[in-house]
Design a protein around this motif. Structure first.
Motif, PDB file in Angstrom:
ATOM      1  N   GLU A  62       0.807  -1.217   0.000  1.00 17.79           N
ATOM      2  CA  GLU A  62       0.000   0.000   0.000  1.00 17.79           C
ATOM      3  C   GLU A  62       0.842   1.270   0.000  1.00 17.79           C
ATOM      4  O   GLU A  62       0.319   2.363  -0.218  1.00 17.79           O
ATOM      5  CB  GLU A  62      -0.929   0.013   1.211  1.00 17.79           C
ATOM      6  N   VAL A  63       2.138   1.143   0.230  1.00 17.68           N
ATOM      7  CA  VAL A  63       3.001   2.324   0.328  1.00 17.68           C
ATOM      8  C   VAL A  63       3.144   2.980  -1.045  1.00 17.68           C
ATOM      9  O   VAL A  63       3.440   2.320  -2.039  1.00 17.68           O
ATOM     10  CB  VAL A  63       4.390   1.942   0.870  1.00 17.68           C
ATOM     11  N   ASP A  64       2.925   4.280  -1.088  1.00 21.27           N
ATOM     12  CA  ASP A  64       3.159   5.063  -2.295  1.00 21.27           C
ATOM     13  C   ASP A  64       4.620   5.525  -2.267  1.00 21.27           C
ATOM     14  O   ASP A  64       4.934   6.581  -1.722  1.00 21.27           O
ATOM     15  CB  ASP A  64       2.198   6.258  -2.337  1.00 21.27           C
ATOM     16  N   TRP A  65       5.494   4.708  -2.851  1.00 18.47           N
ATOM     17  CA  TRP A  65       6.927   4.977  -2.761  1.00 18.47           C
ATOM     18  C   TRP A  65       7.317   6.252  -3.505  1.00 18.47           C
ATOM     19  O   TRP A  65       8.270   6.931  -3.118  1.00 18.47           O
ATOM     20  CB  TRP A  65       7.722   3.782  -3.278  1.00 18.47           C
ATOM     21  N   HIS A  66       6.598   6.587  -4.541  1.00 23.69           N
ATOM     22  CA  HIS A  66       6.861   7.844  -5.249  1.00 23.69           C
ATOM     23  C   HIS A  66       6.591   9.035  -4.338  1.00 23.69           C
ATOM     24  O   HIS A  66       7.354  10.023  -4.324  1.00 23.69           O
ATOM     25  CB  HIS A  66       5.987   7.919  -6.507  1.00 23.69           C
ATOM     26  N   LEU A  67       5.531   8.944  -3.565  1.00 22.11           N
ATOM     27  CA  LEU A  67       5.205  10.013  -2.619  1.00 22.11           C
ATOM     28  C   LEU A  67       6.259  10.109  -1.516  1.00 22.11           C
ATOM     29  O   LEU A  67       6.654  11.211  -1.116  1.00 22.11           O
ATOM     30  CB  LEU A  67       3.821   9.760  -2.014  1.00 22.11           C
ATOM     31  N   VAL A  68       6.717   8.960  -1.018  1.00 21.23           N
ATOM     32  CA  VAL A  68       7.781   8.956  -0.003  1.00 21.23           C
ATOM     33  C   VAL A  68       9.038   9.614  -0.556  1.00 21.23           C
ATOM     34  O   VAL A  68       9.675  10.438   0.111  1.00 21.23           O
ATOM     35  CB  VAL A  68       8.087   7.514   0.459  1.00 21.23           C
ATOM     36  N   ARG A  69       9.392   9.255  -1.777  1.00 19.71           N
ATOM     37  CA  ARG A  69      10.569   9.849  -2.417  1.00 19.71           C
ATOM     38  C   ARG A  69      10.472  11.359  -2.489  1.00 19.71           C
ATOM     39  O   ARG A  69      11.408  12.088  -2.143  1.00 19.71           O
ATOM     40  CB  ARG A  69      10.727   9.276  -3.824  1.00 19.71           C
ATOM     41  N   ASP A  70       9.325  11.858  -2.952  1.00 21.73           N
ATOM     42  CA  ASP A  70       9.165  13.298  -3.114  1.00 21.73           C
ATOM     43  C   ASP A  70       9.179  14.022  -1.770  1.00 21.73           C
ATOM     44  O   ASP A  70       9.708  15.132  -1.653  1.00 21.73           O
ATOM     45  CB  ASP A  70       7.864  13.602  -3.850  1.00 21.73           C
ATOM     46  N   GLU A  71       8.616  13.398  -0.740  1.00 18.10           N
ATOM     47  CA  GLU A  71       8.631  14.006   0.592  1.00 18.10           C
ATOM     48  C   GLU A  71      10.068  14.101   1.118  1.00 18.10           C
ATOM     49  O   GLU A  71      10.466  15.130   1.684  1.00 18.10           O
ATOM     50  CB  GLU A  71       7.770  13.188   1.548  1.00 18.10           C
TER      51      GLU A  71
END
Length: 208
Positions: A17-26
């Motif tokens: 469920e992790v949005d890894w793209h969102l984690v990267r951008d954060e």
């Protein structure tokens, strides 16, 4: 870290469920804010090196050093070490080299910044929970949580390399930015960074 991101990560109950793209951008935004703050408050400092350290608790820390900081490194090293009282500065510098970042002038610089929502603590809580669930699950993930996290941290670092904030930082001609993985790879992250740069460049080219 904005409130929307904080709410999103609370919703993730499984690695899938992790949005890894969102984690990267954060993470990339966080790194850019740290470097921007350094430039604003240390305009006269010319940096020769930055280390982005991935800690063993899902943290990203920022270290910066100058030539003046390098010269003062032996003093800081002696204060944190035992048995080097009789060593000269030259002997310690030869032993440590230029990249012993724990003795740098600006260690853990993120703690000097205003509290703008550093994601380290929320990420620690999130990924420790996901790792526990991964260990308890009988389903094998294609990649471990730690490898996935390392990948997005490398991509965030690659984004920082191309950022306006890094371009505006006062740097020496031989400036370098390096990624250190305290959990596994240590300084052996060159191939990881090459893959991250390629992936970031590809995602930028595919963005309309």
């Amino acid at each position: 870290m904005d409130s929307t991101y904080a709410l999103r990560i609370q919703e993730w109950s499984d690695v899938s469920e992790v949005d890894w793209h969102l984690v990267r951008d954060e993470l990339a935004n966080y790194l850019r804010q740290v470097i921007a703050h350094f430039s604003q408050t240390n305009a006269a400092k010319q940096v020769y090196g930055i280390v982005i350290e991935l800690g063993q608790n899902w943290t990203m820390s920022v270290y910066l050093n100058t030539e003046e900081g390098l010269a003062d490194g032996p003093m800081r090293f002696r204060s944190d070490s035992v048995g080097y009282e009789k060593h000269t500065d030259a002997q310690i510098l030869e032993m440590l080299g230029r990249w012993h970042y724990e003795s740098w002038e600006f260690p853990l610089y993120q703690y000097n910044c205003p509290d703008r929502g550093c994601p380290n603590e929320p990420h620690r809580e999130l990924f420790e929970r996901l790792v526990e669930e991964e260990l308890e699950s009988e389903n094998e993930e294609p990649e471990s949580v730690s490898e996935l996290f390392l990948g997005v941290c490398a991509e965030a670092t690659a984004i920082l390399e191309q950022s306006r904030e890094l371009k505006e930082l006062s740097k020496t001609p031989d400036f370098a930015l390096r990624l250190y993985d305290a959990d596994c790879y240590e300084w052996g992250t060159d191939d990881i960074m090459k893959a991250a740069r390629k992936k970031v460049a590809g995602s930028e080219q595919s963005t309309p």
